[in-house]
Motif scaffolding. Sequence first.
Motif, short mmCIF file in Angstrom:
data_model
loop_
_atom_site.label_atom_id
_atom_site.label_comp_id
_atom_site.label_asym_id
_atom_site.label_seq_id
_atom_site.Cartn_x
_atom_site.Cartn_y
_atom_site.Cartn_z
N ARG A 27 0.88 -1.17 0.00
CA ARG A 27 0.00 0.00 0.00
C ARG A 27 0.91 1.22 0.00
NH1 ARG A 27 -5.18 -1.13 1.63
NH2 ARG A 27 -5.47 0.90 2.62
N VAL A 28 0.97 1.88 -1.15
CA VAL A 28 1.94 2.97 -1.35
C VAL A 28 1.26 4.32 -1.20
CG1 VAL A 28 3.59 4.04 -2.95
CG2 VAL A 28 3.30 1.54 -2.93
N CYS A 29 1.80 5.14 -0.31
CA CYS A 29 1.36 6.53 -0.20
C CYS A 29 2.35 7.36 -1.02
CB CYS A 29 1.36 6.99 1.25
SG CYS A 29 0.95 8.75 1.46
N GLU A 54 -1.10 -0.99 -4.56
CA GLU A 54 -2.21 -0.05 -4.40
C GLU A 54 -1.63 1.31 -4.06
OE1 GLU A 54 -5.60 0.87 -1.08
OE2 GLU A 54 -5.28 -1.24 -1.62
N VAL A 55 -1.84 2.28 -4.93
CA VAL A 55 -1.21 3.60 -4.77
C VAL A 55 -2.26 4.67 -4.49
CG1 VAL A 55 0.25 5.36 -5.85
CG2 VAL A 55 0.63 2.94 -6.37
N THR A 56 -2.05 5.41 -3.42
CA THR A 56 -2.88 6.57 -3.09
C THR A 56 -1.99 7.81 -3.13
OG1 THR A 56 -4.40 5.33 -1.69
CG2 THR A 56 -4.28 7.71 -1.34
N ASP A 79 -6.05 6.98 7.03
CA ASP A 79 -7.12 6.31 6.29
C ASP A 79 -6.57 5.19 5.42
OD1 ASP A 79 -9.05 7.93 7.39
OD2 ASP A 79 -9.11 9.33 5.70
N HIS A 80 -5.44 5.45 4.80
CA HIS A 80 -4.88 4.52 3.82
C HIS A 80 -4.04 3.40 4.44
CE1 HIS A 80 -1.97 3.67 0.31
NE2 HIS A 80 -3.11 3.11 0.01
N GLN A 81 -3.42 3.69 5.60
CA GLN A 81 -2.57 2.71 6.29
C GLN A 81 -1.46 2.18 5.36
OE1 GLN A 81 -3.37 1.28 9.84
NE2 GLN A 81 -4.00 3.41 9.68
N PRO A 82 -0.60 3.06 4.83
CA PRO A 82 0.41 2.62 3.86
C PRO A 82 1.52 1.79 4.48
CG PRO A 82 0.81 4.90 4.48
CD PRO A 82 -0.51 4.50 5.11
N THR A 83 2.13 0.96 3.64
CA THR A 83 3.29 0.18 4.05
C THR A 83 4.57 0.73 3.41
OG1 THR A 83 2.88 -1.36 2.23
CG2 THR A 83 1.98 -1.93 4.41
N VAL A 84 4.40 1.58 2.38
CA VAL A 84 5.52 2.22 1.70
C VAL A 84 5.18 3.68 1.48
CG1 VAL A 84 6.86 2.35 -0.45
CG2 VAL A 84 6.29 0.11 0.54
N LEU A 85 6.16 4.56 1.70
CA LEU A 85 5.99 5.99 1.46
C LEU A 85 6.96 6.40 0.36
CD1 LEU A 85 4.80 8.78 2.23
CD2 LEU A 85 6.59 8.95 3.98
N VAL A 86 6.42 6.99 -0.70
CA VAL A 86 7.24 7.50 -1.81
C VAL A 86 6.91 8.97 -1.99
CG1 VAL A 86 7.77 7.34 -4.27
CG2 VAL A 86 7.30 5.26 -2.97
N THR A 87 7.93 9.80 -2.08
CA THR A 87 7.69 11.22 -2.32
C THR A 87 8.46 11.68 -3.55
OG1 THR A 87 7.85 13.46 -1.37
CG2 THR A 87 9.51 11.88 -0.67
N VAL A 88 7.75 12.45 -4.40
CA VAL A 88 8.31 12.94 -5.65
C VAL A 88 8.08 14.44 -5.73
CG1 VAL A 88 8.34 12.71 -8.17
CG2 VAL A 88 7.64 10.77 -6.74
N GLY A 89 9.14 15.20 -5.89
CA GLY A 89 8.96 16.65 -6.02
C GLY A 89 10.12 17.44 -5.48
N GLY A 90 9.87 18.71 -5.22
CA GLY A 90 10.88 19.59 -4.67
C GLY A 90 10.96 19.45 -3.16
N ARG A 114 9.30 1.08 4.07
CA ARG A 114 10.30 1.67 3.18
C ARG A 114 9.87 3.09 2.81
NH1 ARG A 114 15.27 -0.38 3.19
NH2 ARG A 114 16.37 -0.14 1.22
N PHE A 115 10.83 4.00 2.83
CA PHE A 115 10.61 5.41 2.50
C PHE A 115 11.57 5.79 1.38
CE2 PHE A 115 11.14 10.03 4.25
CZ PHE A 115 10.38 10.52 3.21
N VAL A 116 11.01 6.19 0.24
CA VAL A 116 11.82 6.51 -0.94
C VAL A 116 11.56 7.96 -1.36
CG1 VAL A 116 12.32 5.94 -3.35
CG2 VAL A 116 11.69 4.12 -1.74
N ALA A 117 12.64 8.71 -1.58
CA ALA A 117 12.53 10.11 -2.01
C ALA A 117 13.10 10.28 -3.41
CB ALA A 117 13.26 11.02 -1.04
#
Length: 371
Positions: A27-29, A54-56, A79-90, A114-117
Amino acid sequence: MKKWEMVPQIFTGEDCLSRLEQFENERVCLVCDPFLIGSENLQKVLVHLEKKNEVTTYSEIVPDPPIEIVAEGVARMRDHQPTVLVTVGGGSAIDTAKAMLFTMLVSGYDKVKRFVAIPTTSGTGSEVTSASVVTDNKEKIKYPVFDRRLIPDEALLDAQLVVSSPPTVTAYSGLDVLTHALEALVAKNRTTYTDALSEKAVRYVLTYLEACYNNGNNLNARKKMHEASCLAGLAFDAAGLGINHAIAHQVGGQFKVPHGLANAMLLPHVVNFNAKDPEARRTYAKIAVQMGLGNSSLSEQLLVTKLIKAITKLCKKVDCPMSLQEFGVERKVAMERAQIIAQNALKDSTYPFNPIAANESELISVYTKIV
């Protein structure tokens, strides 16, 4: 005792986004800048995530992320209860994701594995640091938060994602890199390792920022600046920053000056102030020689002056206003805020690492140089 470690795994190159293929049935945020929605850049990321996960998406990001935006993001995560956090941007997107994660962690949420930037600007270095900066708009204060748990597990540096960054963003974010590197060079927790990273970052900024500004499609220059941002981030996260950032955070909070620009305005004056410290002066002189700004036979003070001139020259070449008046802030208003800016700078978490423990009147003196 000082400690040096490199926590994030860093992946570079045109195929580095393929690292996202490691995720299956998660479950990817995804936290990203709003203008990325529907863009080719975001699609390059989603193509690796959406097939097997599943991406939110949370994209209500604004510059200098306010507490309210972070709170909304936290509600989405709950609400989403993610297992992975991915952030894209500045920097604002990455800082928002970090602040969201921090809030979840302190409330006991431990499901993010897992946290990916993935940075799309070359400036904050936030993809490899433990820092997040949020803004209290009511009090007009920026709060830096440092926590080792906020360092992403992986940073994916794809210079192609930065090509579309507009000239103004390129300039301000690039000068943020220069500030990170020069502050880390003289910060109290500096080491041989952080010095090496900082020196390389300074060289890359002085060599490649103008080229990026003049031609955003110069992929080689973009790659070098992207790497410089990461190098400087690694350096300051270990070495610390100083009064440049301590004051700049307040200037941004009070007048909505973009962070990189506030740093750029202050940088020549902070270098001049910190050069009163003998060790800092020697360090500035050394980097000036390394950058070819003068030879070692010159006095340290003259070499510092040449470094300051090089900084100012670069700022002008990339069309940075170098005072609050040029930015559009009335001098009277700026002067009225001098004391509160200095008082809040003293409380800023970046302040203690400055080579000189500047008092309130000295901080006011530095600040008023840009009024």
